[in-house]
Scaffold this motif. Structure first.
Motif, PDB file in Angstrom:
ATOM      1  N   TRP A   8       0.827  -1.211   0.000  1.00 42.06           N
ATOM      2  CA  TRP A   8       0.000   0.000   0.000  1.00 42.06           C
ATOM      3  C   TRP A   8       0.861   1.260   0.000  1.00 42.06           C
ATOM      4  O   TRP A   8       0.501   2.260  -0.585  1.00 42.06           O
ATOM      5  N   VAL A   9       1.971   1.202   0.699  1.00 39.38           N
ATOM      6  CA  VAL A   9       2.912   2.322   0.694  1.00 39.38           C
ATOM      7  C   VAL A   9       4.282   1.803   0.284  1.00 39.38           C
ATOM      8  O   VAL A   9       4.598   0.635   0.474  1.00 39.38           O
ATOM      9  N   GLN A  10       5.076   2.709  -0.280  1.00 37.11           N
ATOM     10  CA  GLN A  10       6.421   2.366  -0.722  1.00 37.11           C
ATOM     11  C   GLN A  10       7.455   2.996   0.211  1.00 37.11           C
ATOM     12  O   GLN A  10       7.158   3.973   0.908  1.00 37.11           O
ATOM     13  N   ASP A  60       6.878   6.718   5.789  1.00 38.45           N
ATOM     14  CA  ASP A  60       6.026   5.643   5.291  1.00 38.45           C
ATOM     15  C   ASP A  60       5.071   5.094   6.344  1.00 38.45           C
ATOM     16  O   ASP A  60       3.921   4.766   6.036  1.00 38.45           O
ATOM     17  N   ARG A 103       2.244   7.541   6.626  1.00 36.06           N
ATOM     18  CA  ARG A 103       1.420   7.457   5.410  1.00 36.06           C
ATOM     19  C   ARG A 103       0.493   6.254   5.458  1.00 36.06           C
ATOM     20  O   ARG A 103      -0.673   6.332   5.071  1.00 36.06           O
ATOM     21  N   SER A 104       1.015   5.128   5.909  1.00 35.95           N
ATOM     22  CA  SER A 104       0.179   3.923   5.947  1.00 35.95           C
ATOM     23  C   SER A 104      -0.982   4.103   6.911  1.00 35.95           C
ATOM     24  O   SER A 104      -2.113   3.672   6.625  1.00 35.95           O
ATOM     25  N   GLU A 138       0.064   7.244  -3.712  1.00 36.56           N
ATOM     26  CA  GLU A 138      -0.472   6.006  -3.144  1.00 36.56           C
ATOM     27  C   GLU A 138      -1.992   6.029  -3.058  1.00 36.56           C
ATOM     28  O   GLU A 138      -2.648   4.993  -3.218  1.00 36.56           O
ATOM     29  N   ARG A 192      -3.031   5.155  -6.512  1.00 37.36           N
ATOM     30  CA  ARG A 192      -2.865   3.727  -6.772  1.00 37.36           C
ATOM     31  C   ARG A 192      -4.040   2.921  -6.234  1.00 37.36           C
ATOM     32  O   ARG A 192      -4.319   1.817  -6.702  1.00 37.36           O
TER      33      ARG A 192
END
Length: 410
Positions: A226-228, A245, A248-249, A276, A279
């Protein structure tokens, strides 16, 4: 109840033998005006002008005889079959399909459509249909009066797309026009019509020489997760604590962006969150006052093959002319920006604060706007696994607000 109910799809071509046989035996025929004018409709059959499918279904339920329902295209694809099979009517139907209007539209355009999104636009779903057009490079829109090409074009302001507009497919008045989205509101379009919406900064993403394996956008496109990692963003510029990250998640989990949503990412920084969210299938508008941040965000979206609209400007003033959001991440700007966002009444808002005092200030403001507020203290510690020593520690307050009466999408 009718002894037999047959639903016949019609795409303008001559009726099949099965369709003619069912229609010839009908004692009740329901359809649009151009269906009821077909010479195959028995002169003595009861005729129902198909406006409300529910009303027609009640008439069919009370009819003793053989009923036929005529519909354009494939009646099982966003058509009348679903309504007729609703439990309250108890109807068992036989279906004689035809080429769907979506398939016919792509055929006229000479384009494949296994990689297209397909949406239905009514007055109540128009905004969400537009969000899908913002987020994807190839979309077919089944329109309706008041939610047609002109309305789509008006709501696509700021996003350039090409419209292939197919009017009255399968009839003598059939016409196919290609216009840019900004020109669509300048014309009057005939119903029924289908609009193919194509284009976007990432270009037309092909499924590959061998074709795809699933209709619509390939869910496996791009890297897993889900996140990079932070290193995937920033182009050599270190990410701030509000973009890490793990945060963000947590923000993505709170907002849950999905197809049909419009997400605002205010203070987009590197474009990590915006990319994201895109995406996940949502339409995204990324805002930042720093031009370099806008450039990095556009580059990140292009690298991951997603559509993100970039807006350069300072919040809250730049937000005034943006279309209504469903969910919003406030990455910068503080309480003043959170207040401006809450005034627009999105379903959910997430932001972060470095201190408890700042978190309390934002939390009170969201509460005063009618949001249910949650706050959590997030701490992340990065370890060098070669020596299992601490390399970095981050502490931040995560705030999220949910508007109870807005949990149903608009």
């Amino acid at each position: 109840m009718a002894d037999r109910v047959t639903v016949i799809g019609w795409d303008g071509s001559p009726l099949t033998a099965a369709a003619r046989s069912a229609l010839g035996a009908a004692t009740l025929v329901a359809g649009a005006a151009h269906h009821l004018a077909l010479p195959e409709v028995p002169p003595r059959a009861e005729r129902i002008r198909l406006g409300s499918v529910s009303l027609a279904a009640r008439r069919i339920t009370g009819h003793r005889g053989t009923a036929v329902v005529l519909a354009d295209g494939d009646p099982g694809f966003f058509g009348v079959v679903r309504a007729l099979r609703a439990p309250e009517f108890g109807l068992e139907v036989e279906v004689v399909p035809a080429v769907s209007s979506v398939a016919a539209a792509f055929a006229r355009a000479g384009m494949p459509w296994d990689d297209a999104q397909v949406v239905v636009a009514h007055r109540r779903t128009l905004r969400r249909a537009v969000n899908v057009c913002r987020a994807h490079t190839k979309v077919a829109v089944l329109t309706s009066p008041g939610a047609g090409p002109a309305e789509l074009g008006l709501l696509m302001e700021g996003v350039h797309r090409t419209f292939v507009i197919c009017e009255e497919l399968g009839t003598e008045r059939e016409q196919v026009s290609v216009v840019t989205s900004d020109k669509a509101p300048d014309h009057t379009w005939r119903d029924p019509n289908v609009v193919i919406v194509i284009g976007g900064p990432a270009g037309l993403v092909a499924a590959g020489e061998g074709g795809g394996w699933i209709a619509g956008r390939d869910p496996a496109a791009g890297p897993r997760g889900w996140v990079q990692p932070d290193a995937e963003y920033g182009e050599g510029v270190a990410l701030g604590e509000g973009e890490r990250d793990l945060l963000r998640s947590a923000q993505l989990a709170r907002l849950g962006p999905r197809v049909g949503d419009l997400v605002w990412d205010i203070g987009c920084g590197s474009g990590a969150f915006a990319t994201e969210a895109a995406r996940a299938g949502a339409a995204v508008i990324a805002v930042d006052r720093d031009l370099a941040a806008c450039v990095r965000s556009e580059s990140a979206a292009r690298r991951f093959g997603v559509q993100v609209q970039i807006v350069h400007g300072s919040a809250p003033h730049v937000l005034e002319n943006l279309p209504e959001p469903d969910v919003v991440r406030v990455g910068g700007g503080g309480a003043a920006v959170v207040t401006a966002v809450a005034d627009r009444r999105p379903q959910r808002i997430v932001t972060h604060a470095a201190t408890r005092d700042a978190a309390e200030l934002v939390g009170r403001d969201l509460t005063e706007h009618g949001y249910l507020v949650e706050c959590a203290l997030l701490q992340s510690v990065e370890l060098d696994t070669r020596a299992w020593t601490e390399t970095e520690r981050n502490v931040v307050f995560l705030l999220s607000g949910t508007l109870p009466q807005r949990e149903t999408p608009r």
